[in-house]
Scaffold this motif. Sequence first.
Motif, PDB file in Angstrom:
ATOM      1  N   VAL A  76       0.850  -1.193   0.000  1.00 43.08           N
ATOM      2  CA  VAL A  76       0.000   0.000   0.000  1.00 43.08           C
ATOM      3  C   VAL A  76       0.885   1.243   0.000  1.00 43.08           C
ATOM      4  CG1 VAL A  76      -0.230   0.050   2.537  1.00 43.08           C
ATOM      5  CG2 VAL A  76      -1.968   1.124   1.094  1.00 43.08           C
ATOM      6  N   GLU A  77       0.581   2.205  -0.869  1.00 45.33           N
ATOM      7  CA  GLU A  77       1.406   3.400  -0.995  1.00 45.33           C
ATOM      8  C   GLU A  77       0.557   4.606  -1.375  1.00 45.33           C
ATOM      9  OE1 GLU A  77       4.975   3.089  -3.223  1.00 45.33           O
ATOM     10  OE2 GLU A  77       5.449   1.086  -2.459  1.00 45.33           O
ATOM     11  N   PRO A  78       0.953   5.796  -0.879  1.00 44.86           N
ATOM     12  CA  PRO A  78       0.335   7.015  -1.414  1.00 44.86           C
ATOM     13  C   PRO A  78       0.760   7.207  -2.860  1.00 44.86           C
ATOM     14  CG  PRO A  78       2.101   7.558   0.131  1.00 44.86           C
ATOM     15  CD  PRO A  78       1.947   6.076   0.155  1.00 44.86           C
ATOM     16  N   LEU A  79      -0.149   7.698  -3.660  1.00 41.94           N
ATOM     17  CA  LEU A  79       0.104   7.981  -5.069  1.00 41.94           C
ATOM     18  C   LEU A  79      -0.009   9.486  -5.293  1.00 41.94           C
ATOM     19  CD1 LEU A  79       0.247   6.988  -8.153  1.00 41.94           C
ATOM     20  CD2 LEU A  79      -2.262   7.164  -8.082  1.00 41.94           C
ATOM     21  N   LEU A  80       0.975  10.068  -5.941  1.00 39.29           N
ATOM     22  CA  LEU A  80       0.908  11.475  -6.325  1.00 39.29           C
ATOM     23  C   LEU A  80       0.797  11.579  -7.833  1.00 39.29           C
ATOM     24  CD1 LEU A  80       3.576  13.149  -4.020  1.00 39.29           C
ATOM     25  CD2 LEU A  80       1.085  13.314  -3.821  1.00 39.29           C
ATOM     26  N   VAL A  81      -0.093  12.446  -8.298  1.00 39.06           N
ATOM     27  CA  VAL A  81      -0.294  12.658  -9.729  1.00 39.06           C
ATOM     28  C   VAL A  81      -0.235  14.161 -10.003  1.00 39.06           C
ATOM     29  CG1 VAL A  81      -1.811  12.267 -11.697  1.00 39.06           C
ATOM     30  CG2 VAL A  81      -1.787  10.612  -9.829  1.00 39.06           C
ATOM     31  N   TRP A  88      -2.221  16.003  -7.078  1.00 37.37           N
ATOM     32  CA  TRP A  88      -3.322  15.237  -6.508  1.00 37.37           C
ATOM     33  C   TRP A  88      -2.769  14.058  -5.718  1.00 37.37           C
ATOM     34  CZ3 TRP A  88      -8.330  16.985  -7.429  1.00 37.37           C
ATOM     35  CH2 TRP A  88      -8.469  17.929  -8.453  1.00 37.37           C
ATOM     36  N   LEU A  89      -3.499  13.658  -4.682  1.00 36.37           N
ATOM     37  CA  LEU A  89      -3.108  12.519  -3.855  1.00 36.37           C
ATOM     38  C   LEU A  89      -4.085  11.373  -4.061  1.00 36.37           C
ATOM     39  CD1 LEU A  89      -1.327  11.296  -1.572  1.00 36.37           C
ATOM     40  CD2 LEU A  89      -2.963  12.295   0.059  1.00 36.37           C
ATOM     41  N   GLY A  90      -3.536  10.195  -4.271  1.00 41.07           N
ATOM     42  CA  GLY A  90      -4.353   9.010  -4.434  1.00 41.07           C
ATOM     43  C   GLY A  90      -3.774   7.837  -3.666  1.00 41.07           C
ATOM     44  N   LEU A  91      -4.219   6.648  -4.026  1.00 44.19           N
ATOM     45  CA  LEU A  91      -3.840   5.415  -3.341  1.00 44.19           C
ATOM     46  C   LEU A  91      -3.480   4.367  -4.378  1.00 44.19           C
ATOM     47  CD1 LEU A  91      -3.749   3.738  -0.666  1.00 44.19           C
ATOM     48  CD2 LEU A  91      -6.177   3.228  -1.067  1.00 44.19           C
ATOM     49  N   MET A 119     -10.077   7.258  -7.232  1.00 44.12           N
ATOM     50  CA  MET A 119     -10.386   8.503  -6.532  1.00 44.12           C
ATOM     51  C   MET A 119      -9.114   9.271  -6.209  1.00 44.12           C
ATOM     52  SD  MET A 119     -13.696   8.336  -6.282  1.00 44.12           S
ATOM     53  CE  MET A 119     -14.048   9.602  -5.067  1.00 44.12           C
ATOM     54  N   LEU A 120      -9.203  10.603  -6.294  1.00 45.97           N
ATOM     55  CA  LEU A 120      -8.093  11.490  -5.948  1.00 45.97           C
ATOM     56  C   LEU A 120      -8.572  12.613  -5.033  1.00 45.97           C
ATOM     57  CD1 LEU A 120      -6.392  12.045  -9.457  1.00 45.97           C
ATOM     58  CD2 LEU A 120      -5.576  10.526  -7.630  1.00 45.97           C
ATOM     59  N   TRP A 121      -7.635  13.128  -4.205  1.00 45.86           N
ATOM     60  CA  TRP A 121      -7.863  14.338  -3.426  1.00 45.86           C
ATOM     61  C   TRP A 121      -6.861  15.394  -3.874  1.00 45.86           C
ATOM     62  CZ3 TRP A 121      -7.231  11.180   1.695  1.00 45.86           C
ATOM     63  CH2 TRP A 121      -8.413  10.473   1.954  1.00 45.86           C
ATOM     64  N   LEU A 168       9.117  15.470 -10.134  1.00 44.31           N
ATOM     65  CA  LEU A 168       7.824  15.083 -10.702  1.00 44.31           C
ATOM     66  C   LEU A 168       7.148  16.296 -11.340  1.00 44.31           C
ATOM     67  CD1 LEU A 168       5.850  12.568 -10.812  1.00 44.31           C
ATOM     68  CD2 LEU A 168       4.678  13.660  -8.888  1.00 44.31           C
ATOM     69  N   ASP A 169       6.937  16.220 -12.643  1.00 43.76           N
ATOM     70  CA  ASP A 169       6.313  17.347 -13.328  1.00 43.76           C
ATOM     71  C   ASP A 169       4.994  16.930 -13.940  1.00 43.76           C
ATOM     72  OD1 ASP A 169       7.171  15.791 -15.437  1.00 43.76           O
ATOM     73  OD2 ASP A 169       8.667  17.212 -16.161  1.00 43.76           O
ATOM     74  N   THR A 170       4.371  17.820 -14.686  1.00 46.06           N
ATOM     75  CA  THR A 170       3.032  17.561 -15.207  1.00 46.06           C
ATOM     76  C   THR A 170       3.022  16.310 -16.082  1.00 46.06           C
ATOM     77  OG1 THR A 170       1.128  18.569 -16.306  1.00 46.06           O
ATOM     78  CG2 THR A 170       3.301  19.004 -17.258  1.00 46.06           C
ATOM     79  N   GLY A 171       1.970  15.517 -15.921  1.00 50.97           N
ATOM     80  CA  GLY A 171       1.866  14.244 -16.624  1.00 50.97           C
ATOM     81  C   GLY A 171       2.559  13.110 -15.910  1.00 50.97           C
TER      82      GLY A 171
END
Length: 217
Positions: A76-81, A88-91, A119-121, A168-171
Amino acid sequence: MRFVAEGREIEARIEHLVVAGWTGRDIGAVRHHIEELAALGVAPPSQVPLFYRVSQSLLVQAPRIEVLGPDTSGEVEPLLVNLDGTLWLGLGSDHTDRQLETVSVAASKQACPKPVSPMLWRFDTVAPHLDRLILSCEIRENGEWTLYQEGTLAMIRPLGDLVAQSGLDTGGAMLCGTLGAIGGVRPASDYRMQLRDPVLERSLYLEYRASALPVVA
């Protein structure tokens, strides 16, 4: 890939994917883990943290993935987009081939799909209380759900620091590291994961099954 955020659907074109490793905030514990893995034949990282570039096509939103052989497991890890400059933060799950890991950690990261929640926050909505967010993972063992991982994001290096270090940049999307496994790292076929925000009283969920394909020669 489509995500749902702030009550609307977002079409996300992910152009590159990074898996951040060795991201524990307790440096002593990270060193101890490196030594443990070295005893099992896993080569130590060239630097800490280390950012593995893998194919963006590994990101999937599916209730089932297929993997080669029985020696894989999820994390399980946090996902950044980063979408058009908005973070955005995801899972997600850094599903990894543990047998291949003893040969090459980088290759083991590339070997398996990476399931992610739809889902993202917005990152800025959780940034003030980021360390209070709770990650957890359950696996199915002997027909019962067993707690496999649990802890707060305070156990992982600050996510903003990982963004800055990785560039980490756009995309771009990044899996940001994980927590220790309760009872040790081991294979499983069924996973149930959660990222819980106790301040804003909301959660992200991810559940999937890993089906093992036969290894033939």
